[in-house]
Design an enzyme around this catalytic site. Structure first.
Site, PDB file in Angstrom:
ATOM      1  CB  SER A  38      -0.900   0.010   1.239  1.00  0.00           C
ATOM      2  OG  SER A  38      -1.591   1.244   1.376  1.00  0.00           O
ATOM      3  CE1 TYR A  70      -4.475  -1.925   5.281  1.00  0.00           C
ATOM      4  CE2 TYR A  70      -3.693   0.251   4.639  1.00  0.00           C
ATOM      5  CZ  TYR A  70      -4.166  -1.004   4.293  1.00  0.00           C
ATOM      6  OH  TYR A  70      -4.322  -1.338   2.968  1.00  0.00           O
TER       7      TYR A  70
END
Length: 264
Positions: A144, A157
């Site tokens: 990501s 995250y």
């Protein structure tokens, strides 16, 4: 349509919807055999029926909760018993929860670590020896842009995705002499169900909806990288440029983009 993946068996985690579902479709469209893994076995069976009718290739479905390491290990062993070998692994499954650390729930933290990190590590650990033995293969890990540029309410995250990027970078160098490729895919916001769990208020999704990537297009590009020695795929390009600048001038960018960072 050129069947450039004909006969190739591609393991795809988190394949009952979103990017994973489209990955299965594009793999099959190029003649490959998708091996699908998800907790939602009924959804996988529906996808299997649709793909097999459209592309006339076998699709294989396995039910697993990737947060359960023993279950995931057992399923991986079953996959090898059933198929003998794999040609590629796409570690696509991922979960997120946007909360400030002091407001977060420990169960959410454990789930992100288990699914985003440990499940990908387990898949690689179990499959890499086979790929090395056959001296060919490809591991694609979905990272990501958050793994490169952390923002408030995404501490855990971002950390999980940072781990995936670091893991992939080392693994790439280890696997390359054996003909096994490793690619990291670092994405910005994608229009999937991810945000329903990550931010149930819908505020963040609304704030970024104009820049969200389409899962079908993302999946198409990922499949195009299969069996190509590509280090990273970063989308969107402008966000990748921003994250590169952030790594050089982190304090400056945190100051300049504080209002944008706090949209979660």
């Amino acid at each position: 349509m050129k069947k450039i993946l004909k006969g190739k068996k591609i393991l795809i985690t988190g394949s009952s919807n979103g990017i994973g579902m489209y990955l299965a479709i594009h793999v099959a469209g190029k003649g490959g055999e998708p091996i699908l893994v998800s907790r939602s076995i009924n959804k996988l069976r529906i996808i299997k029926d649709i793909i097999e009718k459209k592309y006339d290739v076998p699709v294989h479905c396995y039910e697993a909760d990737l947060a359960d390491d023993q279950m995931w290990k057992d399923v991986l062993q079953s996959i090898f018993l059933d198929h003998g070998s794999l040609d590629a692994v796409i570690n696509n499954a991922g979960v997120g929860k946007f909360d400030a650390v002091n407001e977060s729930n420990w169960n959410d933290i454990e789930q992100m670590i288990s699914v985003n990190i440990r499940a990908a590590f387990r898949a690689t650990y179990e499959t890499l020896p086979y790929l090395i033995e056959q001296r060919r293969g490809h591991i694609i890990n979905i990272g990501s842009q958050s793994g490169k540029m952390a923002t408030p309410k995404s501490a855990v995250y971002s950390a999980t995705k940072h781990a995936i990027i670091g893991y992939s970078n080392a693994l790439r160098m280890e696997a390359e002499p054996y003909g096994v490729y490793v690619t990291t895919v670092n994405l910005g916001p994608v229009k999937t169900d991810f945000f329903q769990n990550a931010d149930p208020t819908g505020k963040y999704e609304k704030a970024v909806q104009k820049i969200m990537l389409q899962p079908n297009q993302v999946a198409r590009e990922i499949v195009q990288t299969l069996f190509v020695p590509k280090r990273e795929m970063d989308r969107p390009v402008w966000m990748d440029l921003g994250s590169r600048c952030y790594q050089v001038y982190p304090s400056l960018f945190e100051t300049l983009l504080s209002s944008q960072f706090n949209k979660k």
